[in-house]
Design a protein around this motif. Structure first.
Motif, mmCIF file in Angstrom:
data_model
loop_
_atom_site.group_PDB
_atom_site.id
_atom_site.type_symbol
_atom_site.label_atom_id
_atom_site.label_comp_id
_atom_site.label_asym_id
_atom_site.label_seq_id
_atom_site.Cartn_x
_atom_site.Cartn_y
_atom_site.Cartn_z
ATOM 1 N N GLU A 1 -28.522 -88.405 36.253
ATOM 2 C CA GLU A 1 -27.699 -88.883 37.369
ATOM 3 C C GLU A 1 -27.706 -87.899 38.537
ATOM 4 O OE1 GLU A 1 -26.896 -91.855 37.445
ATOM 5 O OE2 GLU A 1 -27.123 -92.329 35.333
ATOM 6 N N VAL A 2 -27.662 -86.624 38.239
ATOM 7 C CA VAL A 2 -27.707 -85.609 39.296
ATOM 8 C C VAL A 2 -29.056 -85.662 40.025
ATOM 9 C CG1 VAL A 2 -27.721 -83.114 39.748
ATOM 10 C CG2 VAL A 2 -25.995 -84.107 38.237
ATOM 11 N N GLU A 3 -30.121 -85.847 39.284
ATOM 12 C CA GLU A 3 -31.451 -85.970 39.896
ATOM 13 C C GLU A 3 -31.522 -87.174 40.829
ATOM 14 O OE1 GLU A 3 -34.721 -84.312 39.631
ATOM 15 O OE2 GLU A 3 -33.227 -82.741 39.361
ATOM 16 N N GLU A 4 -30.917 -88.286 40.416
ATOM 17 C CA GLU A 4 -30.918 -89.478 41.259
ATOM 18 C C GLU A 4 -30.113 -89.232 42.539
ATOM 19 O OE1 GLU A 4 -29.624 -92.620 38.681
ATOM 20 O OE2 GLU A 4 -31.504 -92.618 37.562
ATOM 21 N N LEU A 5 -29.015 -88.512 42.429
ATOM 22 C CA LEU A 5 -28.252 -88.142 43.619
ATOM 23 C C LEU A 5 -29.079 -87.217 44.508
ATOM 24 C CD1 LEU A 5 -25.727 -88.007 45.387
ATOM 25 C CD2 LEU A 5 -24.829 -86.254 43.818
ATOM 26 N N TRP A 6 -29.741 -86.244 43.909
ATOM 27 C CA TRP A 6 -30.579 -85.314 44.654
ATOM 28 C C TRP A 6 -31.686 -86.050 45.406
ATOM 29 C CZ3 TRP A 6 -30.771 -81.398 47.428
ATOM 30 C CH2 TRP A 6 -31.898 -80.603 47.609
ATOM 31 N N ASP A 7 -32.285 -87.050 44.771
ATOM 32 C CA ASP A 7 -33.314 -87.853 45.446
ATOM 33 C C ASP A 7 -32.760 -88.501 46.710
ATOM 34 O OD1 ASP A 7 -35.192 -87.206 43.522
ATOM 35 O OD2 ASP A 7 -34.955 -89.083 42.407
ATOM 36 N N GLU A 8 -31.538 -88.975 46.637
ATOM 37 C CA GLU A 8 -30.909 -89.593 47.812
ATOM 38 C C GLU A 8 -30.583 -88.554 48.883
ATOM 39 O OE1 GLU A 8 -30.544 -92.836 48.489
ATOM 40 O OE2 GLU A 8 -31.634 -93.169 46.627
#
Length: 93
Positions: free
Chosen positions: A52-59
């Motif tokens: 989930e943190v990686e997905e936020l980082w991508d954004e």
């Protein structure tokens, strides 16, 4: 210094924002708990939170950030952190 010395003064309307954020996180937590089995280990929990943190980082890295998408990913990350507390840490207490 005591921890309260580092806290910022509350902004006007801050509690409404906090209540909304918490409401979104709790709703996501409930949704996830209905769809998925409990986290079975600290390693599994960490992997879910990291995803989930990686997905936020991508954004966050995008040139043109989408505030709604960032909110969605942040809510999911916070909900999974809460789930970690419930499923993993809660088992030990």
């Amino acid at each position: 210094l005591p921890p309260h010395k580092f806290r910022r003064k509350p902004r006007r309307g801050g509690m409404l924002k906090e209540a909304r954020a918490l409401s979104l996180v709790v709703a996501e937590l409930k949704r996830a708990m209905e769809l998925h089995e409990p986290m079975q280990s600290a390693h599994e929990g960490w992997a879910v939170i990291w995803e989930e943190v990686e997905e936020l980082w991508d954004e966050v890295k995008k040139r043109e950030q989408d505030p709604e998408r960032m909110e969605h990913e942040a809510v999911q990350g916070a909900a999974m952190a809460m789930r970690f507390l419930i499923d993993v840490v809660g088992k030990r207490g």
